[in-house]
Design an enzyme around this catalytic site. Sequence first.
Site, PDB file in Angstrom:
ATOM      1  CE1 TYR A   1      41.988 -51.905  22.950  1.00  0.00           C
ATOM      2  CE2 TYR A   1      43.356 -53.869  23.803  1.00  0.00           C
ATOM      3  CZ  TYR A   1      42.755 -53.334  22.736  1.00  0.00           C
ATOM      4  OH  TYR A   1      42.844 -53.465  21.530  1.00  0.00           O
TER       5      TYR A   1
ATOM      6  NE  ARG B   1      48.004 -57.235  18.576  1.00  0.00           N
ATOM      7  CZ  ARG B   1      47.449 -56.212  19.151  1.00  0.00           C
ATOM      8  NH1 ARG B   1      47.956 -55.204  19.169  1.00  0.00           N
ATOM      9  NH2 ARG B   1      45.968 -56.458  19.780  1.00  0.00           N
TER      10      ARG B   1
ATOM     11  CD  GLU C   1      36.552 -45.854  26.794  1.00  0.00           C
ATOM     12  OE1 GLU C   1      37.036 -45.836  28.147  1.00  0.00           O
ATOM     13  OE2 GLU C   1      37.555 -45.536  25.864  1.00  0.00           O
TER      14      GLU C   1
ATOM     15  CG  HIS D   1      37.081 -51.787  21.655  1.00  0.00           C
ATOM     16  ND1 HIS D   1      37.216 -51.117  20.362  1.00  0.00           N
ATOM     17  CD2 HIS D   1      38.616 -51.449  22.188  1.00  0.00           C
ATOM     18  CE1 HIS D   1      38.025 -50.221  20.360  1.00  0.00           C
ATOM     19  NE2 HIS D   1      39.022 -50.333  21.260  1.00  0.00           N
TER      20      HIS D   1
ATOM     21  CB  THR E   1      35.995 -48.975  22.864  1.00  0.00           C
ATOM     22  OG1 THR E   1      36.927 -48.065  22.802  1.00  0.00           O
ATOM     23  CG2 THR E   1      34.849 -48.814  21.855  1.00  0.00           C
TER      24      THR E   1
ATOM     25  CE1 TYR F   1      49.693 -50.907  19.477  1.00  0.00           C
ATOM     26  CE2 TYR F   1      50.354 -49.586  17.462  1.00  0.00           C
ATOM     27  CZ  TYR F   1      50.059 -51.105  18.225  1.00  0.00           C
ATOM     28  OH  TYR F   1      49.964 -52.172  17.620  1.00  0.00           O
TER      29      TYR F   1
END
Length: 429
Positions: free
Chosen positions: A130, A144, A203, A135, A350, A244
């Site tokens: 990540y 968030r 990716e 991204h 990503t 998640y």
Amino acid sequence: MPLRKSWVESANSPETEFPLNNLPYGVFSAGQRNHHCGVAIGDSILDVTALEDAHMLRPSGDAKVFDSGNWNAFMELGPEVWGRFRNQLVGLLGESADSFIRDGCRVALVAMTDATMHMPFKVAEFTDFYAGRHHATNVGTMFRGAENALPPNWLHIPIGYNGRASSVVVSGTDIRRPWGQLKSPDHAAPAFLPCRRFDIELEIGAIVGKRSDGPVSVASADEMIFGYVLLNDWSARDIQAWEYQPLGPFQSKATATSISPWIVTRAALDPFRTSTPPREVPLLPHLHEPGPMLYDIPLEVSLQPRGAAKASVIAKTNYAEMYYSAAQQLAHHTTAGSPMNVGDLLGSGTISGAGRHERGSLLELSWGGKEPFTLDTGETRSFVEDGDTLTLRGAAQGDGYRVGFGECSGTVIAALDASDLPYPTMKDA
Ligand code: CA
């Protein structure tokens, strides 16, 4: 470095992704040739399984390595052999090859249009990271809020999770929309339904070609990488949003991950090395990069609805946008003692740029579905619809030549019918 000329004329075009400078590795079938290892050159594939049988190539000396239907046995031979083999290929396909060599190779050349491509290597394990700053900021802002966009650990470690090797597929494989447990706003309780927010992730995947046992430095990690592929990490956003926390993605990433049929070697990408962006906070010593270990590779994503005459390019960005290189990710992966194996695949995370049209997922392009975007056909999209073909492309631009991966493509097909599932669903109720 300029274009290296080949006697295979199509390899000298400034448009081809497969000049002599590239020489990427794949596995193909064509006629009697079943799962042979091949090297892309211009619009053809050099059948190295056939050349090994004919004793024109023997990278391991005695034992054959190209009769197993993948490149793993070759990878096992190690970086010195990789380098020697690449030089041999240049000798066979370069313009200075004599007529004896050319005749020997000609019978092993197959037109790309006649070939079906397969998985180029057996994936040992799959880890996905990540590591794209834009991204992570975009997704964090949506989930968030802007103040908490980047988690507090993000600037210090490459965040990742262990995925499934079993769901990695080669470009051209259809992708079936998954069912899953969703928390939808109109249900107080979660519902089991076909995914409604199916997505892609642009990716680059790094392939580990050398075993490790114990901690590895960033410099050594770079030398362990055999090559790179384009990688589309299909993602079910509604499944992901519900599952998640607190352990990260699970079923949302278990449908499929598509890769390009061609592995572009680290050697071919060497002229395109570039440094990771400036650090906002200093990294701890185990993540220090001793030199440029990222690559300047322009990338694009296109979407073609079923029946549309042509695809629409929906995003353009560059691998150089990553905050962490694959070498840093691989080094970090070994810090707690996990051995790495030949055939391990590491997804970059990503890749998105700063601009609105530089985003490597539909989640970002449509801003969580709030701002649908328009295709060339006039249709709009928030997420992937059944019948859509999503294609990733990438090619580093040299002086008069390109080094590319071929395309990484997949068409999304409808979810299984409820009656085909082994359990009752909400749809039956
Ligand atoms: Ca991913």
